[in-house]
Scaffold this active site. Structure first.
Site, PDB file in Angstrom:
ATOM      1  N   GLY A   1     -54.750 -21.131   2.254  1.00  0.00           N
ATOM      2  CA  GLY A   1     -55.068 -21.422   3.647  1.00  0.00           C
ATOM      3  C   GLY A   1     -54.083 -22.333   4.352  1.00  0.00           C
ATOM      4  N   ASP A  28     -44.981 -18.538  -3.613  1.00  0.00           N
ATOM      5  CA  ASP A  28     -44.693 -17.134  -3.362  1.00  0.00           C
ATOM      6  C   ASP A  28     -44.569 -16.962  -1.863  1.00  0.00           C
ATOM      7  OD1 ASP A  28     -46.980 -15.327  -1.961  1.00  0.00           O
ATOM      8  OD2 ASP A  28     -47.888 -17.036  -2.943  1.00  0.00           O
ATOM      9  N   CYS A  83     -22.216 -18.707  -1.729  1.00  0.00           N
ATOM     10  CA  CYS A  83     -23.124 -18.024  -2.654  1.00  0.00           C
ATOM     11  C   CYS A  83     -22.322 -17.257  -3.707  1.00  0.00           C
ATOM     12  CB  CYS A  83     -24.020 -17.058  -1.879  1.00  0.00           C
ATOM     13  SG  CYS A  83     -25.161 -16.129  -2.910  1.00  0.00           S
TER      14      CYS A  83
HETATM   15 ZN   LIG Z   1     -25.257 -14.059  -1.818  1.00  0.00          ZN
END
Ligand SMILES: [Zn+2]
Length: 377
Positions: free
Chosen positions: A223, A273, A311
């Site tokens: 909630g 999640d 990344c």
């Molecule tokens: Zn990436």
């Protein structure tokens, strides 16, 4: 720890916790983020790709699996792990969130929720017992009680009724779970309780006391992230988590953005999640270390940089923003795969960095550095 302890804590940094949780299909490191595989798979990714990204546990939705392909099909195929090929830890939600969000076509009573399928309009009844039967048949490692999640904002009377109903349903779920385990305990599932109470601290306290007394294997906070402000979410989380036992997993459902995860980890949440990284990737937005990037935008038509220059994922090592934007505009399925891969990797990298920072007792420094970069754009 009690006989059902599944969580082992390695260390802490302030209230942030670093540990691992062991279930029938293996062990996953915490704090953990679970990508959402609505109807089984995480859309656009194979199990091999999830493993490359470092995913250790996937969440699937009971409501969707019950409607298609049907929980009996999954049971006949040997359970969710055998059916999907994901032979690692899994968690199913109870379907409560989905059936309550069908508010115009669902009817709530003390017995359960009667609802119409969003697919074909057929009528169904979810009771606590039925939801346990369905999650037993699907066979995930961790399953959730059937709770009542109210919309935001909710008046106190409505929120109080939902807390009461969530407690009654939690008791019924627990009875049914014990009956099913007695019939066949080979599956080795674990049942988590859920604390409700909307934005009312007195109701959160009442719900936490009731749910904790039932002694589930883990406890979730439901909630939140349903429309309240970030300050309100933090205030309610800080209040509620104090009431949950420290020797069991603490799961904050449906959260969220990287900044929300960092905030919640600082209070001692172990599991998360959210559909955000995967759903947004499919609609043209990915998360990066300098903030959200709407890669479908025209400004990237000639941008040869990767989605995220810092990344290390396979997509960022090989493909450009210009190419990703082109794939999106052509509705090429390859674009959905590449964008989803990066976003799933990015969230798993965030969790790896969080875990390492807790181990090195520099979580708050890491959080500050991450956010100063993330909020640059
Ligand atoms: Zn990436």
């Amino acid at each position: 720890m009690g006989k059902n302890a599944i969580c082992s804590l390695k260390c802490a940094d302030g209230s942030a916790r670093r540990g691992e949780i062991t279930v029938a299909h293996g062990t996953f490191q915490t704090p953990a983020f679970m990508p959402v595989g609505t109807a089984g798979p995480v859309k656009a990714l194979t199990c091999e790709q999830l493993e490359e990204c470092g995913v250790e546990i996937v969440l699937s939705n009971s409501y969707h699996l019950y409607l298609r392909p049907g929980h009996d099909v999954i049971k006949n195929q040997g359970g969710l792990a055998a059916f999907t090929g994901w032979n690692k830890p899994t968690l199913t939600d109870s379907g409560g969130y989905q059936v309550f969000s069908l508010k115009d076509i669902s009817k709530v009573s003390d017995d359960g929720v009667e609802f119409q399928s969003h697919i074909d309009g057929s009528r169904h009844l979810f009771t606590p017992e039925r939801v346990m039967d369905i999650q037993r048949a699907i066979g995930a490692d961790i399953i959730m009680i059937f709770d009542q999640c109210v919309a935001y904002p909710a008046d106190e009377q409505t929120a109080a009724e939902a807390v009461h109903r969530t407690y009654e349903w939690a008791r019924r779920c627990q009875c049914r779970f014990a009956e099913l385990a007695a019939l066949d305990n080979a599956i080795g599932q674990h049942l988590f309780g859920i604390v409700q109470g909307s934005t009312y601290k007195n109701l959160r306290s009442q719900s936490a006391e009731q749910i904790v007394a039932l002694d589930f294997d883990g406890n979730a906070i439901g909630g939140l992230s349903v429309g309240e402000s970030k300050a309100e979410m933090e205030d309610i989380l800080a209040h509620t988590i104090e009431l949950l036992p420290a020797d069991k997993p603490r799961y904050l459902m449906g959260v969220g953005y990287p900044e929300d995860i960092l905030m919640a980890v600082s209070y001692g949440v172990d599991m998360f999640d959210c559909v955000l990284p995967t759903r947004n990737a499919r609609t043209g937005m990915v998360f990066t270390s300098t903030g959200p990037l709407v890669y479908r935008n025209a400004e990237f038509a000639n941008d040869s940089r990767p989605l995220d220059e810092s990344c290390d994922c396979a997509v960022c090592r090989r493909y450009s923003r210009a190419y990703l934007r082109h794939l999106f505009n052509q509705s090429e399925i390859t674009g959905l795969i590449l964008a989803t891969y990066h976003s799933v990797w990015f969230y798993q990298q965030l969790m790896r960095d969080i875990r390492q920072a807790i181990e090195e007792r520099r979580f708050e420094d890491f959080r500050r550095e991450f956010l100063s970069r993330y909020q640059q754009v």
